[in-house]
Write a protein that holds these residues in place. Structure first.
Motif, short mmCIF file in Angstrom:
data_model
loop_
_atom_site.label_atom_id
_atom_site.label_comp_id
_atom_site.label_asym_id
_atom_site.label_seq_id
_atom_site.Cartn_x
_atom_site.Cartn_y
_atom_site.Cartn_z
N SER A 360 0.83 -1.21 0.00
CA SER A 360 0.00 0.00 0.00
C SER A 360 0.86 1.26 0.00
O SER A 360 0.58 2.23 -0.72
N TYR A 361 1.92 1.24 0.81
CA TYR A 361 2.79 2.42 0.88
C TYR A 361 3.52 2.63 -0.45
O TYR A 361 3.72 3.76 -0.90
N ARG A 363 2.35 1.88 -3.41
CA ARG A 363 1.39 2.49 -4.33
C ARG A 363 1.22 3.97 -4.01
O ARG A 363 1.13 4.82 -4.91
N GLU A 364 1.21 4.28 -2.73
CA GLU A 364 1.01 5.67 -2.33
C GLU A 364 2.15 6.56 -2.80
O GLU A 364 1.93 7.70 -3.24
N GLU A 367 1.68 7.08 -6.41
CA GLU A 367 0.51 7.92 -6.66
C GLU A 367 0.84 9.40 -6.42
O GLU A 367 0.27 10.28 -7.08
N GLN A 368 1.75 9.68 -5.50
CA GLN A 368 2.13 11.08 -5.27
C GLN A 368 2.75 11.68 -6.53
O GLN A 368 2.42 12.80 -6.93
N ARG A 416 -3.87 16.03 -0.55
CA ARG A 416 -3.47 14.66 -0.21
C ARG A 416 -1.97 14.55 0.09
O ARG A 416 -1.58 13.86 1.03
N TYR A 417 -1.15 15.24 -0.71
CA TYR A 417 0.29 15.04 -0.58
C TYR A 417 1.06 16.30 -0.18
O TYR A 417 2.29 16.28 -0.16
N ALA A 423 -2.53 12.25 3.24
CA ALA A 423 -1.65 11.09 3.14
C ALA A 423 -0.39 11.29 3.98
O ALA A 423 0.04 10.40 4.73
N ARG A 427 0.65 9.22 7.44
CA ARG A 427 1.90 8.48 7.59
C ARG A 427 2.72 9.02 8.77
O ARG A 427 3.35 8.25 9.50
#
Length: 744
Positions: A360-361, A363-364, A367-368, A416-417, A423, A427
């Motif tokens: 998951s991390y 992908r994150e 995605e950023q 989100r980032y 996100a 984290r």
């Protein structure tokens, strides 16, 4: 008178007549047969006498050898239980004992064997300075005493601690390995988050062109301003196109300024966005590398935990715990305490992160970059739309729509980032929660480091005790004897290792557990029948002096250590010297107390694990257990300097002395050849003897003769043909017997 003269003549005639007669042939045959029988009997009789003589010579030689070996050095035997040549000359003893085996010749008595001593001499073939000879004598001396003493005095006290120490070693070793991997993993994960934040900070650079509710530009043109002025720009263009009077106001300058500002803004925005995208891609690559390394470390943590759950059967701890030792002490540590330690180890699972978490991390992180790439695409589209809008075919609606999409793409990224994005914040909070116990753990680790520093300073104080020159001279003499014996036995000298080498408290605790494991393995070996090393150790501890730890009270209590210099003589620390081999007055004592510290730390850390198990977080439990162990170990060291002993454990309240611990430390040291050389050097220093010259095995050669009764020539032929040993000289048979015998 005539009759007397005539009578022999008549007998002679009768004899001649009988021989010449027919009946006389029987008499000749009888004489020949009798002669043959007499010849055979003569040979057999002398042969039997020679055989008896050889047996008597052998017995005389054996008696002489036994008598020669009875001349041993009494002082060496009384003090060290060793046999070596000494006293009366052995050649004289051998000769005298051999002579006494035969009675002296006498004219009045008939003797079947007239034996005569001729000569004898002794040859040496073994010396006590040889390690194999020395070891055999030591084993013989200790074969009855050592097993009983060691079992009753040492093994019986430590048997109850075996199972708990085994569990403690398993958990502490596992937790320390996990701690190192955990700290490395968390550092990599923290680096991942930092790289994400760096990317978020880079993404703020285009914000000057795109104000939104979280970011407002103070100066300069923005997309909103340029778009808002676009209608005015179109009016200027239209007015300028319809202008016919040169005197009427001109909008050319305004038009040129707007076009310049609009193109510059769109171009700068697109260029900056492209650079930031490249920065994202670079940071993404680094972040994925950091994440992959964290994943690898997490997998290692999992393997360490799984391996620790495997059975520990067959270890020294396990073998000693299962041994049936008479008089074994009892322990108040319950099975619940042991189970509690197991639960601490099992709780290490909570430190692991699942495979899906890493996926998951990953992908994150990607995605950023993808999210920012969407904004970059909108920035490029806005530049293209702006260029079209500045031409005659431009559309305000299209420009406004592109500006709105640009802002929306940026806001989606930031929300989100961004540094305060969902996100990133999630984290960061997750990292903080995962490391919530680390702050307290770090405090405990710092406290442990401080305590370890105090103990190191305390032990270092031993080496700073003023040294007396006379004592050093004695150590130098023993060193010379030690090196000579090594050379005599052709053994290469190895350097002695100092104790207390681990770098931090956690490593010191693990090393202490490893040392304790070696000791328990040695005890188990003794109970299983592996005797030699323990016999040698027990010989040293029983025959040589040990240091009195109470003499170190001045050093440990920060008093003046000046008077201690005289207590550091070699005759006060013979066992420590043989064990460690430092050729100076303080080195061996410092090494002994270093290992004493390590052994006590192992036992006390085991207790600390039981006491701290309720703290929950496994690494916090480990840190607290080590602090407890160090504090209690300091108390133990002070106890040794006051009374010479300390309780084995909180759960096993039996007193164990400093001397007893030396017996255990010998189980960890396997440099047998060097320890034997130091033992020999110590004996030589105390006795003034040179064991390399001390005979322990001899051969004696005895030469004797016996008279022959009948046919010396026949016997001489037998010796020349090899049918009979020895030789014949005149009417006497000569024989030589060689017999060998030794103390070991």
């Amino acid at each position: 008178m005539k009759r007397d003269t005539f009578q022999p003549t008549i007998h002679k005639r009768r004899l001649i007549g009988s021989l010449l007669s027919e009946d006389g042939s029987v008499s000749i045959y009888l004489i020949i047969a009798t002669s043959a029988i007499f010849l055979v009997m003569s040979v057999l009789i002398d042969y039997a006498r020679i055989a008896a003589f050889q047996k008597q010579t052998e017995l005389a030689a054996k008696s002489g050898i036994r008598s020669a070996l009875s001349a041993y050095d009494g002082m060496l035997y009384k003090r060290y239980g060793l046999f070596g040549a000494g006293g009366t000359d052995r050649n004289d003893i051998f000769a005298e004992a051999a002579r006494r085996n035969w009675s002296e010749a006498s004219d009045e008595a008939f003797q079947v064997l007239n034996v005569r001593y001729e000569s004898s001499h002794i040859n040496s073939y073994e010396t006590l300075g040889r390690h194999d000879i020395m070891e055999r004598q030591v084993l013989e001396d200790m074969k009855y005493k050592a097993p009983i003493d060691f079992t009753l005095e040492i093994a019986s006290r430590f048997v109850p601690a075996a199972s708990t120490l085994q569990e403690a070693q398993t958990q502490i070793k596992m937790l320390e390995q996990v701690r190192k991997l955990y700290d490395k993993r968390e550092l990599h994960l923290q680096n991942v988050l930092e790289l994400q934040k760096v990317a978020a900070e880079a993404a703020e650079e285009p914000a000057e062109f795109i104000p939104y509710e979280l970011q407002h530009a103070v100066t300069g043109d923005t997309v909103a301003k340029i778009v808002a002025k676009y209608s005015t720009y179109r009016a200027w263009v239209q007015a300028e196109s319809q202008r016919t009077d040169p005197e009427s106001p001109s909008f050319a300058a305004h038009i040129a300024s707007y076009r310049r500002d609009a193109r510059t803004l769109a171009s700068d925005l697109a260029n900056k966005s492209t650079l930031v995208l490249r920065r994202h891609q670079e940071l993404e690559r680094k972040a994925l590398e950091e994440l992959a390394e964290a994943d690898r470390l997490n997998e290692q943590m999992k393997q360490v935990i799984e391996q620790s759950e495997q059975t520990n059967s067959g270890t020294g701890y396990d073998r000693l715990a299962k041994a049936n030792v008479p008089g074994a002490a009892s322990s108040s540590a319950s099975q619940a305490d042991v189970s509690g330690m197991q639960e601490v180890g099992q709780s290490a699972d909570q430190l692991l992160l699942g495979a899906e978490w890493f996926a998951s991390y990953k992908r994150e992180i990607s995605e950023q970059t993808v999210t920012y790439a969407s904004f970059d695409s909108e920035a490029a589209g806005f530049q293209s739309t702006m260029n079209i809008a500045l031409s005659s075919s431009g559309s305000l609606a299209l420009l406004t729509e592109n500006a709105a999409q640009l802002r929306l793409a940026y806001e989606q990224y930031v929300q989100r980032y961004g540094l305060l994005g969902s996100a990133i914040m999630t984290r960061a909070q997750e990292l903080q929660q995962r490391q919530a116990a680390d702050k307290e753990r770090k405090k405990q680790e710092a406290k442990a480091e401080s305590k370890l520093g105090e103990i190191r300073q305390l032990l270092h104080g031993i080496t700073t005790i003023p040294q007396v020159d006379e004592h050093q001279e004695v150590f130098d003499q023993v060193k010379n004897r030690y090196e000579n014996n090594l050379a005599f036995n052709e053994v290469t000298q190895a350097a002695a290792e100092a104790a207390l080498q681990a770098g931090d408290p956690q490593e010191q605790a693990v090393q202490s557990m490893e040392n304790a494991s070696s000791i328990f393995t040695g005890m188990a070996d003794l109970l299983d029948g592996a005797r030699d090393s323990v016999y040698l150790n027990e010989y040293v501890i029983n025959r040589f002096s040990t240091f009195e730890p109470q003499k170190l009270g001045a050093v440990f209590m920060n008093a003046d250590p000046g008077e201690l210099g005289h207590a550091m003589s070699l005759n006060n620390q013979e066992t420590e010297y043989i064990l460690y081999g430092f050729h100076n007055p303080t080195g061996n004592i410092a090494a002994a107390f270093g290992e004493l510290f390590a052994m006590r730390l192992a036992i006390r850390t085991m207790e600390g694990l039981m006491v701290s198990k309720s703290l929950g977080h496994p690494l916090l439990v480990l840190a607290s257990a080590i602090v407890y162990g160090l504090e209690k170990t300091m108390e133990d060291l002070l106890s040794f300097t006051r009374t010479g002993s300390a309780p084995l454990s909180k759960y096993i309240p039996v007193e164990v002395t400093y001397r007893d611990y030396l017996r255990l430390f010998m189980l960890m040291h396997h440099d047998k050849e060097e320890q034997l050389a130091r033992t020999i050097a110590m004996i030589e220093q105390n006795t003034g003897l040179t064991l390399a010259n001390m005979t322990t095995g001899v051969t004696g050669e005895l030469n004797a003769t016996v008279n022959l009764w009948f046919l010396p020539g026949v016997m001489n032929s037998f010796t020349k043909l090899g049918l009979l040993g020895g030789k014949v000289a005149g009417n006497r048979y000569e024989a030589s017997k060689t017999i060998g015998m030794s103390y070991s």
